[in-house]
Enzyme design. Structure first.
Site, PDB file in Angstrom:
ATOM      1  N   GLY A 221       0.839  -1.182   0.000  1.00  0.00           N
ATOM      2  CA  GLY A 221       0.000   0.000   0.000  1.00  0.00           C
ATOM      3  C   GLY A 221       0.879   1.239   0.000  1.00  0.00           C
ATOM      4  O   GLY A 221       2.034   1.183   0.430  1.00  0.00           O
TER       5      GLY A 221
ATOM      6  N   HIS B 251      -1.576   7.221   7.596  1.00  0.00           N
ATOM      7  CA  HIS B 251      -0.644   8.141   6.924  1.00  0.00           C
ATOM      8  C   HIS B 251      -1.312   9.486   6.618  1.00  0.00           C
ATOM      9  O   HIS B 251      -0.662  10.527   6.636  1.00  0.00           O
ATOM     10  CB  HIS B 251      -0.152   7.543   5.597  1.00  0.00           C
TER      11      HIS B 251
ATOM     12  N   CYS C  89       6.790  -0.518   6.622  1.00  0.00           N
ATOM     13  CA  CYS C  89       6.345   0.667   5.894  1.00  0.00           C
ATOM     14  C   CYS C  89       7.462   1.105   4.958  1.00  0.00           C
ATOM     15  O   CYS C  89       8.624   1.138   5.360  1.00  0.00           O
ATOM     16  CB  CYS C  89       6.026   1.772   6.900  1.00  0.00           C
ATOM     17  N   LEU C  90       7.106   1.449   3.721  1.00  0.00           N
ATOM     18  CA  LEU C  90       8.127   1.889   2.762  1.00  0.00           C
ATOM     19  C   LEU C  90       8.853   3.137   3.250  1.00  0.00           C
ATOM     20  O   LEU C  90       9.989   3.382   2.873  1.00  0.00           O
ATOM     21  CB  LEU C  90       7.485   2.160   1.394  1.00  0.00           C
TER      22      LEU C  90
ATOM     23  N   GLN D  29       3.396   9.818   1.303  1.00  0.00           N
ATOM     24  CA  GLN D  29       4.679   9.121   1.131  1.00  0.00           C
ATOM     25  C   GLN D  29       5.387   9.514  -0.171  1.00  0.00           C
ATOM     26  O   GLN D  29       6.559   9.212  -0.348  1.00  0.00           O
ATOM     27  CB  GLN D  29       4.480   7.603   1.168  1.00  0.00           C
TER      28      GLN D  29
ATOM     29  N   GLU E  56      -2.611   2.502   6.002  1.00  0.00           N
ATOM     30  CA  GLU E  56      -2.527   3.563   4.981  1.00  0.00           C
ATOM     31  C   GLU E  56      -3.328   4.795   5.400  1.00  0.00           C
ATOM     32  O   GLU E  56      -2.895   5.931   5.197  1.00  0.00           O
ATOM     33  CB  GLU E  56      -3.030   3.044   3.624  1.00  0.00           C
TER      34      GLU E  56
HETATM   35 ZN   LIG Z   1       3.270   3.032   5.660  1.00  0.00          ZN
END
Ligand SMILES: [Zn+2]
Length: 190
Positions: free
Chosen positions: A45, A144, A98-99, A50, A141
């Site tokens: 996701g 965020h 998380c990326l 981000q 998500e």
């Molecule tokens: Zn994340």
């Protein structure tokens, strides 16, 4: 277009994002770019903050999980102006990553089931109940958009222990197979 991913410690990740209108400029392109960036970086996701955009959109594609979590196989969705209106069930622990926080995975407690309303990419309205893994990814998500990261939800003791690791990540001490924007680096506006 594949965007670089904004890394932990960058102020854009702490901002509360805003709802958008149907005629938001280049909306289709932003949605495509979110998916492209998600696939490039091997995530499940990705939320607009981000990639440096404080707007309430996130995308999910559970495809990579198909083998371990069959229910995620066809779970590909765009969530615009999402609103989690209810959370049900007990808190359950699960390990998340998380990326924006590369190389760190921690156990996070979340509700098992949620009710969420949102618009999809065709601007159709949905009001749906999700549970299990889907509810987990949506909650991650969605957080965020409110400037909340999964590391904000670990126990106070764990958070103290993670402090050094998080400081190192925000200085660029991690391995990632995608481009990143560190705190202090400028986000290019297109
Ligand atoms: Zn994340």
């Amino acid at each position: 277009m594949v965007y670089p991913i904004v890394i932990y410690g960058h102020p854009v990740l702490k901002k509360v994002s805003v709802d958008i209108d149907k005629d938001y400029p280049d909306l289709d392109k932003i949605i495509n770019d979110l998916f492209e960036t998600l696939y490039y970086s091997d995530g499940l996701g990705l939320a607009a903050p981000q990639i440096g955009k404080s707007i309430r959109i996130f995308v999910i594609d559970g495809g990579p999980l198909a083998e371990d979590e069959p229910e995620m196989a066809d779970f590909k969705h765009v969530f615009i102006n999402a609103n989690i209106t209810e959370k049900y069930g007990e808190l359950k622990p699960m390990t998340e990553g998380c990326l924006s926080i590369p190389n760190l995975r921690e156990e996070v407690n979340r509700e098992y089931s949620i009710r969420v309303s949102y618009y999809d990419e065709k601007w159709e309205h949905h009001d749906e109940i999700y549970e299990g893994y889907k509810a987990r990814v949506i909650q991650h998500e969605y957080d965020h958009l409110d400037g909340v990261l999964f590391t904000d939800k670990v126990s106070p003791l764990r958070r103290r222990l993670l402090k050094g690791k998080l400081a190192a990540i925000s200085k660029g001490k991690f391995e990632a197979n995608y481009d990143t924007i560190l705190p202090g680096q400028k986000i290019k506006s297109d």
